[in-house]
Write a protein that holds these residues in place. Sequence first.
Motif, mmCIF file in Angstrom:
data_model
loop_
_atom_site.group_PDB
_atom_site.id
_atom_site.type_symbol
_atom_site.label_atom_id
_atom_site.label_comp_id
_atom_site.label_asym_id
_atom_site.label_seq_id
_atom_site.Cartn_x
_atom_site.Cartn_y
_atom_site.Cartn_z
ATOM 1 N N UNK A 5 0.638 -1.236 0.183
ATOM 2 C CA UNK A 5 -0.147 0.078 0.022
ATOM 3 C C UNK A 5 1.039 1.220 -0.048
ATOM 4 N N UNK A 6 0.632 2.126 -0.975
ATOM 5 C CA UNK A 6 1.418 3.200 -1.057
ATOM 6 C C UNK A 6 1.439 4.098 -0.081
ATOM 7 N N UNK A 7 0.053 4.241 0.748
ATOM 8 C CA UNK A 7 -0.156 5.138 1.878
ATOM 9 C C UNK A 7 0.085 4.729 3.226
ATOM 10 N N UNK A 8 0.729 3.472 3.082
ATOM 11 C CA UNK A 8 1.194 2.781 4.565
ATOM 12 C C UNK A 8 2.102 3.208 5.222
ATOM 13 N N UNK A 9 2.080 3.646 6.382
ATOM 14 C CA UNK A 9 3.140 4.445 7.132
ATOM 15 C C UNK A 9 3.892 3.514 8.095
ATOM 16 N N UNK A 10 3.504 2.267 8.225
ATOM 17 C CA UNK A 10 4.088 1.290 9.399
ATOM 18 C C UNK A 10 5.540 1.148 8.770
ATOM 19 N N UNK A 11 6.523 1.211 9.993
ATOM 20 C CA UNK A 11 7.787 0.988 9.761
ATOM 21 C C UNK A 11 8.078 -0.619 9.205
ATOM 22 N N UNK A 13 10.088 -2.502 10.151
ATOM 23 C CA UNK A 13 10.573 -3.733 11.073
ATOM 24 C C UNK A 13 9.298 -4.031 11.767
ATOM 25 N N UNK A 14 8.541 -3.250 11.828
ATOM 26 C CA UNK A 14 7.240 -3.572 12.475
ATOM 27 C C UNK A 14 6.375 -4.497 11.530
ATOM 28 N N UNK A 15 6.559 -4.298 10.159
ATOM 29 C CA UNK A 15 5.721 -4.988 9.265
ATOM 30 C C UNK A 15 6.392 -6.251 8.842
ATOM 31 N N UNK A 16 7.886 -6.436 9.579
ATOM 32 C CA UNK A 16 8.517 -7.763 9.147
ATOM 33 C C UNK A 16 7.975 -8.540 10.328
ATOM 34 N N UNK A 17 7.410 -7.915 11.635
ATOM 35 C CA UNK A 17 6.765 -8.554 12.679
ATOM 36 C C UNK A 17 5.375 -9.024 12.494
ATOM 37 N N UNK A 18 4.767 -8.165 11.885
ATOM 38 C CA UNK A 18 3.198 -8.224 11.954
ATOM 39 C C UNK A 18 2.811 -7.496 10.445
ATOM 40 N N UNK A 19 2.949 -8.340 9.469
ATOM 41 C CA UNK A 19 2.470 -7.829 7.896
ATOM 42 C C UNK A 19 0.993 -7.431 7.893
ATOM 43 N N UNK A 20 0.275 -7.849 8.973
ATOM 44 C CA UNK A 20 -1.279 -7.284 8.849
ATOM 45 C C UNK A 20 -1.300 -5.731 9.437
ATOM 46 N N UNK A 21 -0.532 -5.116 10.021
ATOM 47 C CA UNK A 21 -0.271 -4.005 10.822
ATOM 48 C C UNK A 21 -0.362 -3.011 9.876
ATOM 49 N N UNK A 22 -1.375 -2.615 8.893
ATOM 50 C CA UNK A 22 -1.104 -1.408 8.191
ATOM 51 C C UNK A 22 -1.605 -0.043 8.846
ATOM 52 N N UNK A 23 -0.918 0.966 8.556
ATOM 53 C CA UNK A 23 -1.185 2.394 9.175
ATOM 54 C C UNK A 23 -1.197 3.559 8.380
ATOM 55 N N UNK A 30 -4.098 11.461 15.098
ATOM 56 C CA UNK A 30 -5.065 10.589 14.691
ATOM 57 C C UNK A 30 -4.363 9.481 13.842
ATOM 58 N N UNK A 31 -4.445 8.388 13.989
ATOM 59 C CA UNK A 31 -3.720 7.177 13.339
ATOM 60 C C UNK A 31 -5.084 6.181 12.686
ATOM 61 N N UNK A 32 -4.935 5.721 11.580
ATOM 62 C CA UNK A 32 -5.920 4.825 11.177
ATOM 63 C C UNK A 32 -4.737 3.456 11.257
ATOM 64 N N UNK A 33 -5.398 2.489 11.723
ATOM 65 C CA UNK A 33 -4.584 1.358 12.288
ATOM 66 C C UNK A 33 -5.300 0.070 12.000
ATOM 67 N N UNK A 34 -4.720 -1.072 12.404
ATOM 68 C CA UNK A 34 -5.532 -2.406 12.540
ATOM 69 C C UNK A 34 -5.293 -2.949 14.102
ATOM 70 N N UNK A 41 -9.161 -0.189 12.571
ATOM 71 C CA UNK A 41 -9.801 0.946 13.487
ATOM 72 C C UNK A 41 -8.830 2.251 13.423
ATOM 73 N N UNK A 42 -9.084 2.926 14.633
ATOM 74 C CA UNK A 42 -8.360 4.303 14.794
ATOM 75 C C UNK A 42 -7.753 4.049 16.246
ATOM 76 N N UNK A 43 -6.720 5.215 16.286
ATOM 77 C CA UNK A 43 -6.205 5.453 17.424
ATOM 78 C C UNK A 43 -5.708 6.714 17.684
ATOM 79 N N UNK A 44 -6.127 7.610 18.517
ATOM 80 C CA UNK A 44 -6.079 9.018 18.350
ATOM 81 C C UNK A 44 -5.438 9.405 19.875
ATOM 82 N N UNK A 45 -4.104 9.933 19.668
ATOM 83 C CA UNK A 45 -3.729 10.741 20.666
ATOM 84 C C UNK A 45 -3.305 11.941 20.445
ATOM 85 N N UNK A 46 -4.379 12.911 20.769
ATOM 86 C CA UNK A 46 -4.243 14.222 20.620
ATOM 87 C C UNK A 46 -2.915 14.839 21.171
ATOM 88 N N UNK A 47 -2.422 16.007 20.307
ATOM 89 C CA UNK A 47 -1.478 16.454 20.806
ATOM 90 C C UNK A 47 -1.834 17.944 21.433
#
Length: 106
Positions: A5-11, A13-23, A30-34, A41-47
């Motif tokens: 996925x061109x939009x995926x921002x998962x590092x 090394x994390x993808x190597x551990x969990x290929x299903x974790x697209x972000x 605000x982060x769209x995540x699995x 789902x979403x994960x929001x840690x407002x600044x």
Amino acid sequence: MACRYSWCETPADMHAEDPSYHTRELGHGMKLTVENSGMPGTNWMPDWSEWWIDKPEDVETEYESVIAMLRDLPKNYQEFREALMNDPQFTEEVATMQAELKGVKK
Ligand SMILES: [Zn+2]
């Protein structure tokens, strides 16, 4: 490994551990995540505190862009979800991860 996925921002090394974790980052924490369940789902840690404390003069301008981000959230989340749920490879990645999680728990 690079993500298909061109939009995926998962590092990589994390993808190597969990290929299903697209972000995808939408900004302002605000982060769209699995989720662990394999569902998008979403994960929001407002600044906020960064602004209130460090840059109170920015609160008004920043707030406008938070509103814009939230306004576009349903559309962005839906695109994210559909891209994943319509992808048979994602279903496989999740199945692999779920099997691994079960293996760890034994
Ligand atoms: Zn990815």
